[in-house]
Motif scaffolding. Structure first.
Motif, PDB file in Angstrom:
ATOM      1  N   TYR A 177       0.832  -1.196   0.000  1.00 12.66           N
ATOM      2  CA  TYR A 177       0.000   0.000   0.000  1.00 12.66           C
ATOM      3  C   TYR A 177       0.873   1.254   0.000  1.00 12.66           C
ATOM      4  O   TYR A 177       2.011   1.230   0.478  1.00 12.66           O
ATOM      5  CB  TYR A 177      -0.861   0.063   1.275  1.00 12.66           C
ATOM      6  CG  TYR A 177      -1.594  -1.181   1.659  1.00 12.66           C
ATOM      7  CD1 TYR A 177      -0.944  -2.190   2.364  1.00 12.66           C
ATOM      8  CD2 TYR A 177      -2.933  -1.327   1.370  1.00 12.66           C
ATOM      9  CE1 TYR A 177      -1.628  -3.329   2.752  1.00 12.66           C
ATOM     10  CE2 TYR A 177      -3.628  -2.467   1.758  1.00 12.66           C
ATOM     11  CZ  TYR A 177      -2.970  -3.461   2.446  1.00 12.66           C
ATOM     12  OH  TYR A 177      -3.648  -4.598   2.834  1.00 12.66           O
ATOM     13  N   VAL A 186      -3.432 -10.283   2.659  1.00  8.94           N
ATOM     14  CA  VAL A 186      -4.778  -9.783   2.388  1.00  8.94           C
ATOM     15  C   VAL A 186      -5.764 -10.233   3.447  1.00  8.94           C
ATOM     16  O   VAL A 186      -6.538  -9.448   3.965  1.00  8.94           O
ATOM     17  CB  VAL A 186      -5.258 -10.238   0.997  1.00  8.94           C
ATOM     18  CG1 VAL A 186      -6.725  -9.870   0.803  1.00  8.94           C
ATOM     19  CG2 VAL A 186      -4.428  -9.595  -0.072  1.00  8.94           C
ATOM     20  N   ARG A 187      -5.724 -11.495   3.810  1.00  8.42           N
ATOM     21  CA  ARG A 187      -6.725 -12.016   4.739  1.00  8.42           C
ATOM     22  C   ARG A 187      -6.557 -11.405   6.122  1.00  8.42           C
ATOM     23  O   ARG A 187      -7.525 -11.153   6.815  1.00  8.42           O
ATOM     24  CB  ARG A 187      -6.644 -13.534   4.813  1.00  8.42           C
ATOM     25  CG  ARG A 187      -7.092 -14.206   3.538  1.00  8.42           C
ATOM     26  CD  ARG A 187      -7.247 -15.707   3.740  1.00  8.42           C
ATOM     27  NE  ARG A 187      -7.613 -16.355   2.483  1.00  8.42           N
ATOM     28  CZ  ARG A 187      -8.837 -16.426   2.020  1.00  8.42           C
ATOM     29  NH1 ARG A 187      -9.827 -15.890   2.709  1.00  8.42           N
ATOM     30  NH2 ARG A 187      -9.080 -17.041   0.891  1.00  8.42           N
ATOM     31  N   ALA A 188      -5.326 -11.178   6.544  1.00  8.75           N
ATOM     32  CA  ALA A 188      -5.088 -10.612   7.875  1.00  8.75           C
ATOM     33  C   ALA A 188      -5.481  -9.148   7.891  1.00  8.75           C
ATOM     34  O   ALA A 188      -6.105  -8.667   8.834  1.00  8.75           O
ATOM     35  CB  ALA A 188      -3.633 -10.782   8.278  1.00  8.75           C
ATOM     36  N   GLY A 189      -5.092  -8.439   6.869  1.00 10.54           N
ATOM     37  CA  GLY A 189      -5.548  -7.072   6.701  1.00 10.54           C
ATOM     38  C   GLY A 189      -4.851  -6.012   7.506  1.00 10.54           C
ATOM     39  O   GLY A 189      -5.090  -4.841   7.282  1.00 10.54           O
ATOM     40  N   ASP A 190      -4.007  -6.374   8.500  1.00  8.32           N
ATOM     41  CA  ASP A 190      -3.390  -5.320   9.300  1.00  8.32           C
ATOM     42  C   ASP A 190      -2.040  -4.967   8.710  1.00  8.32           C
ATOM     43  O   ASP A 190      -1.105  -5.745   8.762  1.00  8.32           O
ATOM     44  CB  ASP A 190      -3.247  -5.734  10.767  1.00  8.32           C
ATOM     45  CG  ASP A 190      -2.739  -7.147  10.946  1.00  8.32           C
ATOM     46  OD1 ASP A 190      -2.023  -7.380  11.932  1.00  8.32           O
ATOM     47  OD2 ASP A 190      -3.054  -7.996  10.099  1.00  8.32           O
ATOM     48  N   PRO A 191      -1.938  -3.781   8.118  1.00 11.00           N
ATOM     49  CA  PRO A 191      -0.702  -3.392   7.438  1.00 11.00           C
ATOM     50  C   PRO A 191       0.452  -3.192   8.412  1.00 11.00           C
ATOM     51  O   PRO A 191       0.279  -2.714   9.527  1.00 11.00           O
ATOM     52  CB  PRO A 191      -1.065  -2.077   6.760  1.00 11.00           C
ATOM     53  CG  PRO A 191      -2.534  -1.989   6.781  1.00 11.00           C
ATOM     54  CD  PRO A 191      -2.973  -2.747   7.981  1.00 11.00           C
ATOM     55  N   PHE A 192       1.628  -3.536   7.916  1.00 14.88           N
ATOM     56  CA  PHE A 192       2.870  -3.252   8.616  1.00 14.88           C
ATOM     57  C   PHE A 192       3.487  -2.075   7.892  1.00 14.88           C
ATOM     58  O   PHE A 192       3.760  -2.148   6.699  1.00 14.88           O
ATOM     59  CB  PHE A 192       3.787  -4.483   8.561  1.00 14.88           C
ATOM     60  CG  PHE A 192       4.981  -4.388   9.465  1.00 14.88           C
ATOM     61  CD1 PHE A 192       6.106  -3.665   9.092  1.00 14.88           C
ATOM     62  CD2 PHE A 192       4.980  -5.029  10.686  1.00 14.88           C
ATOM     63  CE1 PHE A 192       7.202  -3.583   9.914  1.00 14.88           C
ATOM     64  CE2 PHE A 192       6.083  -4.951  11.521  1.00 14.88           C
ATOM     65  CZ  PHE A 192       7.195  -4.230  11.134  1.00 14.88           C
TER      66      PHE A 192
END
Lengths: 112, 118
Positions: free
Chosen positions: A33, A96-102
């Motif tokens: 992202y 994608v499935r976890a969704g929490d960006p690092f």
């Protein structure tokens, strides 16, 4: 170290110039992202890439063009820089499935 | 559309006192909820997330958050604040059932500046 890295950390340039910000992640994530944080600290997504394909492109001027040469890299190229482009740009990655960006450390862009 | 509200731009608390940073959300389905912290001139760091199960989620640095479905809230808490907790805190939401590209992305709140006074 496993992380999301961005270069440069600071970028100062004149109006009208073209510049690029590079991002790399070695977390094995499949989604990357670009976020923009404005002077009021408001954080808004710009682009999202999944497996090198663009899956979201928010209302962003077409002067901004993301480029993903492979799953681990997502670069941001900006043409004809304007004063309003001054902000901190964050790269991030996630599964994608976890969704929490690092998030990466950010690139502070200043357009003079 | 999903949204997040952080009603307080600024929260001040004395060191050693409990702290609360408020967050309410809106999604069409069930939410994934997150808290991130941003220290000055740094990127965002993940604190904790609610996916499913226990409504009380424990995260990094002694922080916890309570998911309240009826109040659509996910307030961040810590029993005893430290000066080093002073930072900008962001709440974020993602629709668990989202299938469109936009719905699968995190939507962030406007941030709350926490200042812990010595």
């Amino acid at each position: 170290d496993t992380a999301v890295s961005q270069t440069p950390k600071y970028l100062v340039t004149q109006m009208g110039n073209d510049k690029s910000i590079k991002c790399e992640q070695n977390l094995g994530h499949d989604t990357m992202y670009w976020y923009k944080q404005d002077s009021k600290k408001f954080l808004k997504i710009m682009f999202s890439y999944n497996n090198k394909e663009l899956i979201i492109n928010e209302t962003v001027p077409n002067r901004f063009s993301p480029k993903s040469p492979d799953k681990a890299h997502l670069n941001l190229h900006i043409n004809s820089l304007e004063l309003g482009d001054s902000a901190v740009y964050f790269c991030a990655s996630s599964q994608v499935r976890a969704g929490d960006p690092f998030f990466g450390p950010g690139t502070r862009l200043t357009v003079l | 559309a999903q949204s997040v509200a952080q009603p307080e731009d600024q929260v001040n608390v004395a060191e050693g006192n409990p702290l609360t940073v408020k967050c309410t959300y809106s999604v069409s389905g069930n939410p994934y909820l997150f808290w991130y912290v941003q220290y000055p001139n740094r990127g965002l760091q993940f604190l904790l997330k609610y996916i499913t199960g226990d409504n009380l989620v424990k995260g990094s640095y002694g922080f916890e958050a309570e998911f309240n479905k009826s109040q659509t809230s996910f307030h961040l808490k810590k029993p005893s604040a430290l000066v080093s907790d002073s930072a900008l805190y962001f709440c974020a939401v993602r629709d668990r059932g989202g299938t469109s590209g936009s719905a699968r992305q995190l939507t962030f709140g406007s941030g709350t500046q926490l200042t812990v006074l010595p």
